[in-house]
Design a protein around this motif. Structure first.
Motif, PDB file in Angstrom:
ATOM      1  N   ALA A 161     -12.657  69.040   1.888  1.00  0.00           N
ATOM      2  CA  ALA A 161     -13.444  68.198   3.190  1.00  0.00           C
ATOM      3  C   ALA A 161     -14.734  67.711   3.449  1.00  0.00           C
ATOM      4  N   VAL A 162     -15.539  68.650   2.847  1.00  0.00           N
ATOM      5  CA  VAL A 162     -16.874  69.085   2.859  1.00  0.00           C
ATOM      6  C   VAL A 162     -17.764  68.344   1.277  1.00  0.00           C
ATOM      7  N   PHE A 163     -16.216  68.390   0.592  1.00  0.00           N
ATOM      8  CA  PHE A 163     -16.702  67.698  -0.581  1.00  0.00           C
ATOM      9  C   PHE A 163     -16.411  66.384  -0.700  1.00  0.00           C
ATOM     10  N   GLY A 164     -15.386  66.178  -0.524  1.00  0.00           N
ATOM     11  CA  GLY A 164     -15.022  64.405  -0.242  1.00  0.00           C
ATOM     12  C   GLY A 164     -15.609  64.210   0.187  1.00  0.00           C
ATOM     13  N   LEU A 165     -15.844  64.437   1.564  1.00  0.00           N
ATOM     14  CA  LEU A 165     -17.341  63.877   2.992  1.00  0.00           C
ATOM     15  C   LEU A 165     -18.213  63.490   2.055  1.00  0.00           C
ATOM     16  N   ALA A 166     -18.886  64.086   0.767  1.00  0.00           N
ATOM     17  CA  ALA A 166     -20.140  64.334   0.886  1.00  0.00           C
ATOM     18  C   ALA A 166     -20.558  63.144  -0.240  1.00  0.00           C
ATOM     19  N   ILE A 167     -19.663  63.250  -1.309  1.00  0.00           N
ATOM     20  CA  ILE A 167     -19.398  62.841  -2.558  1.00  0.00           C
ATOM     21  C   ILE A 167     -19.242  60.925  -2.180  1.00  0.00           C
ATOM     22  N   ALA A 168     -18.378  60.989  -0.955  1.00  0.00           N
ATOM     23  CA  ALA A 168     -18.133  59.556  -0.124  1.00  0.00           C
ATOM     24  C   ALA A 168     -19.523  58.701  -0.309  1.00  0.00           C
ATOM     25  N   TYR A 169     -19.707  59.262   1.042  1.00  0.00           N
ATOM     26  CA  TYR A 169     -21.206  59.312   1.405  1.00  0.00           C
ATOM     27  C   TYR A 169     -22.144  59.205   0.196  1.00  0.00           C
ATOM     28  N   SER A 170     -22.121  59.699  -0.763  1.00  0.00           N
ATOM     29  CA  SER A 170     -23.629  59.433  -2.124  1.00  0.00           C
ATOM     30  C   SER A 170     -22.514  58.586  -2.903  1.00  0.00           C
ATOM     31  N   THR A 171     -22.057  57.733  -2.974  1.00  0.00           N
ATOM     32  CA  THR A 171     -21.191  57.350  -3.758  1.00  0.00           C
ATOM     33  C   THR A 171     -21.403  55.764  -2.668  1.00  0.00           C
ATOM     34  N   HIS A 172     -20.232  55.859  -1.933  1.00  0.00           N
ATOM     35  CA  HIS A 172     -20.179  54.272  -1.214  1.00  0.00           C
ATOM     36  C   HIS A 172     -20.843  53.947  -0.005  1.00  0.00           C
ATOM     37  N   ARG A 173     -21.975  54.488   0.368  1.00  0.00           N
ATOM     38  CA  ARG A 173     -23.108  54.629   1.269  1.00  0.00           C
ATOM     39  C   ARG A 173     -24.141  54.207   0.334  1.00  0.00           C
ATOM     40  N   LYS A 174     -24.903  54.926  -0.164  1.00  0.00           N
ATOM     41  CA  LYS A 174     -25.695  55.347  -1.314  1.00  0.00           C
ATOM     42  C   LYS A 174     -26.009  54.520  -2.779  1.00  0.00           C
ATOM     43  N   GLY A 175     -24.310  54.388  -3.170  1.00  0.00           N
ATOM     44  CA  GLY A 175     -25.215  53.330  -4.516  1.00  0.00           C
ATOM     45  C   GLY A 175     -25.005  54.606  -5.901  1.00  0.00           C
ATOM     46  N   ARG A 176     -24.864  56.294  -5.387  1.00  0.00           N
ATOM     47  CA  ARG A 176     -25.200  57.094  -6.564  1.00  0.00           C
ATOM     48  C   ARG A 176     -23.821  56.671  -7.634  1.00  0.00           C
ATOM     49  N   ARG A 177     -24.650  57.675  -8.623  1.00  0.00           N
ATOM     50  CA  ARG A 177     -23.400  57.474  -9.628  1.00  0.00           C
ATOM     51  C   ARG A 177     -21.355  58.748  -8.755  1.00  0.00           C
ATOM     52  N   THR A 178     -20.845  58.965  -9.016  1.00  0.00           N
ATOM     53  CA  THR A 178     -19.629  60.198  -9.129  1.00  0.00           C
ATOM     54  C   THR A 178     -19.887  60.938  -9.476  1.00  0.00           C
ATOM     55  N   LEU A 179     -21.067  62.330  -8.733  1.00  0.00           N
ATOM     56  CA  LEU A 179     -21.309  63.166  -9.784  1.00  0.00           C
ATOM     57  C   LEU A 179     -21.747  64.069  -8.897  1.00  0.00           C
ATOM     58  N   VAL A 180     -21.608  65.193  -9.316  1.00  0.00           N
ATOM     59  CA  VAL A 180     -21.827  66.396  -7.963  1.00  0.00           C
ATOM     60  C   VAL A 180     -23.286  66.669  -8.145  1.00  0.00           C
ATOM     61  N   SER A 181     -24.206  66.656  -8.924  1.00  0.00           N
ATOM     62  CA  SER A 181     -25.264  66.932  -9.191  1.00  0.00           C
ATOM     63  C   SER A 181     -26.012  65.519  -8.070  1.00  0.00           C
ATOM     64  N   GLN A 182     -25.429  64.687  -7.773  1.00  0.00           N
ATOM     65  CA  GLN A 182     -26.132  62.900  -7.231  1.00  0.00           C
ATOM     66  C   GLN A 182     -26.011  64.203  -5.822  1.00  0.00           C
ATOM     67  N   LEU A 183     -25.347  64.818  -5.007  1.00  0.00           N
ATOM     68  CA  LEU A 183     -25.499  64.601  -3.812  1.00  0.00           C
ATOM     69  C   LEU A 183     -26.603  66.027  -4.140  1.00  0.00           C
ATOM     70  N   PHE A 184     -26.992  66.550  -4.508  1.00  0.00           N
ATOM     71  CA  PHE A 184     -28.031  66.940  -4.145  1.00  0.00           C
ATOM     72  C   PHE A 184     -29.954  66.864  -4.066  1.00  0.00           C
ATOM     73  N   VAL A 185     -29.502  65.139  -4.658  1.00  0.00           N
ATOM     74  CA  VAL A 185     -30.627  64.350  -4.795  1.00  0.00           C
ATOM     75  C   VAL A 185     -31.426  64.377  -3.109  1.00  0.00           C
ATOM     76  N   PRO A 186     -31.162  65.036  -2.122  1.00  0.00           N
ATOM     77  CA  PRO A 186     -31.935  65.110  -0.767  1.00  0.00           C
ATOM     78  C   PRO A 186     -32.576  66.148  -0.670  1.00  0.00           C
ATOM     79  N   LEU A 187     -32.144  67.079  -1.279  1.00  0.00           N
ATOM     80  CA  LEU A 187     -32.788  69.247  -1.756  1.00  0.00           C
ATOM     81  C   LEU A 187     -33.761  68.387  -2.972  1.00  0.00           C
TER      82      LEU A 187
END
Length: 530
Positions: A161-187
């Motif tokens: 769930a935490v993976f899916g949630l982070a990826i869905a938010y990053s991809t669908h709401r923030k418009g980033r690529r569907t990559l795990v690395s993109q989840l770390f843009v805020p940090l």
């Protein structure tokens, strides 16, 4: 809210650019396969030594991090942020809720229903966890299901769930690529697109690859055992290699049809078969006994939940934890990226609250119920009907499910159904895995090229074969535990990164809605007009 397009580009739907992540992943995977083929004994020695070091030194981290993630998700679901949609505020879910659940259950972890639905509870009956009961007693029966619930329940789905949630938010709401690395843009900021981000993506690929090859190996063992019981097929490496080769061909072909066709069809078909087999066993099995055992076991699980969640190996029990809890948690961690990307792909438009509750609660209840009906029935056979299912399971863990079906009418028919079910779960899981591996190595493209899909399908099958030949189930389990540890750290980091971004976005949203304070000139102008 401004849409963050960090790292997004034309590659999102154009087949993807094959960069360093692709070539590094392919290169290291090829080296690993060569190692397993040419230096099998050395591979087994290294993985065994690494397994003992990882679990004895860092085993506790699997327990602490997964529990922390679960608590974080529950907090998030009941917070005001739970109303946020995974996408634009006007987006609505692409799939119906029932289809969504079916895709989650079958494409994600369905094969475990047959592989461990009987094997784990009956094993715990014969050897109760942590010596909490005498073997083959009523107390052992309750403990058997209690620990099965723990291994296949909330912690596993919290990782997904935490993976899916982070990826869905990053991809669908923030418009980033569907990559795990993109989840770390805020940090990490722009560093998420550099060497650090590419390293994260490569680790995601390997965790996914080895998590799925473990499932493929288990599936091959299950199918081989079932065919051996029904039609005398030899239960050996040759048969298992042929099974993996055949199924690899099927799921690779299925992968090129796309998510909405191949995976959706397989998910719905396997779900219907699983429901049919479940209802059959509920009708012919000891229903009243199962209902009572279910209630008591769930009560024991709820009562001991936090104790189980933090029970380590300070006073022994390392081997048991390696075979069960640590292996299961490592398996879930290794599936995190694959399942997260897949959940994100099918969950656009759902709210954070709906996503969390759906992914945590419904699959857990389904798995609890399945384990109770099939595992509880096996327990009843052994305790009250003179059965020897536990003995057969100790000799070959893959025989447990079919050994249970043998005690009931139409065992030949139900065994065939179980084999078909395993194959469908086998194909749907590997199908989704192939798509996700291709996407992650194609710069996050949602439409990976067919050659890339085929390459990862074949490589997944080959990796499963070499691990099976290297040491069977032990080799699969050892490898998935060792390779999952670095990814456990990544999961903890992405949870922190997601929360950081969510708080910042909600703060920016509140500031945008608040009326600004009039300037001094505006106040004077207003006063003069009055």
């Amino acid at each position: 809210m401004a849409t963050d397009r960090t790292g997004a580009g034309a590659d999102q739907d154009g087949g993807g650019r094959l960069g360093s992540v692709f070539w590094t992943s392919i290169g290291i995977s090829t080296i690993f396969v060569a190692w397993a083929v040419l230096f099998t004994d050395n591979l087994n020695k290294v993985t065994n030594t690494s397994l003992n070091w990882v679990t004895s030194t860092f085993g506790w981290s699997y327990l602490v991090i997964t529990l922390a993630i679960l608590i974080f998700l529950v907090f998030l679901a009941f917070s005001p942020a739970g109303d946020i949609r995974l996408g634009k505020d006007t987006d609505r879910p692409e799939f119906s809720t029932l289809t969504w659940f079916a895709m989650i259950l079958s494409a994600v972890m369905g094969i475990g229903l047959v592989s461990y639905g009987v094997a784990e509870p009956i094993s715990h009956l014969a050897t109760p966890p942590h010596g909490l009961a005498e073997p083959n007693t009523p107390a052992a029966a309750v403990r058997a299901l209690q620990y099965s619930y723990f291994d296949w329940g909330l912690q596993a789905w919290a990782i997904f769930a935490v993976f899916g949630l982070a990826i869905a938010y990053s991809t669908h709401r923030k418009g980033r690529r569907t990559l795990v690395s993109q989840l770390f843009v805020p940090l990490l900021g722009d560093r998420a697109n550099g060497p650090i981000g590419k390293t994260i993506d490569v680790l995601a690929v390997f965790a996914t690859l080895f998590g799925t090859t473990t499932s493929l190996g288990l599936g091959a063992l299950q199918v081989n055992n079932g065919l051996g019981r029904l039609w005398g097929m030899p239960v050996n490496n040759v048969s298992q290699v042929l099974i993996i080769a055949a199924v690899t061909s099927i799921f690779t072909l299925s992968a090129v049809t796309g998510v909405s066709k191949g995976i959706k069809f397989l998910s719905q078909g396997s779900t219907l078969l699983a429901i049919g087999l479940f209802v059959f066993m509920l009708v012919v099995g000891p229903a009243v006994f199962l209902a009572n055992l279910y209630i008591e076991s769930v009560g024991q699980w709820a009562t001991d939940f936090f104790r189980m969640s933090l029970q380590g190996t300070a006073f022994g029990g390392l081997e048991w934890m390696q075979w069960w809890t640590y292996f299961m948690m490592a398996w879930w961690v290794s599936w995190g990226a694959f399942v997260g990307v897949f959940l994100a792909r099918i969950s656009r438009g759902r709210t954070i609250r709906g996503f969390i509750m759906g992914v945590l609660v419904v699959p857990s209840v389904v798995f609890f119920t399945w384990f109770t009906v099939f595992g509880g029935t096996a327990i009843h056979v052994d305790m009250f009907e003179g059965g020897d299912i536990a003995k057969q399971t100790a000799a070959d863990i893959n025989s447990a499910f079919f050994a249970t079906l043998d005690h009931f009418p139409l065992s030949g028919v139900t065994s065939v159904v179980a084999i078909i079910l395993v194959v469908m779960f086998f194909v749907s899981g590997a199908d989704a895995n192939t798509y996700v591996l291709s996407m992650m190595t194609s710069n996050g493209s949602l439409t990976p090229r067919r050659p890339v899909l085929i390459l990862w399908g074949v490589l997944t099958g080959v990796t499963a074969v070499v691990l099976m030949l290297a040491g069977g189930l032990n080799a699969l389990q050892n490898t998935v535990i060792v390779t999952s540890l670095p990814f456990l750290v990544i999961i903890a980091g992405l949870a922190v990164s997601f929360w950081t971004e969510l708080r910042a976005d909600r703060r920016d949203g509140r500031e945008a809605r608040e009326p600004s304070e009039p300037s001094t000139d505006e106040k004077e102008t207003t006063g003069a007009a009055l």
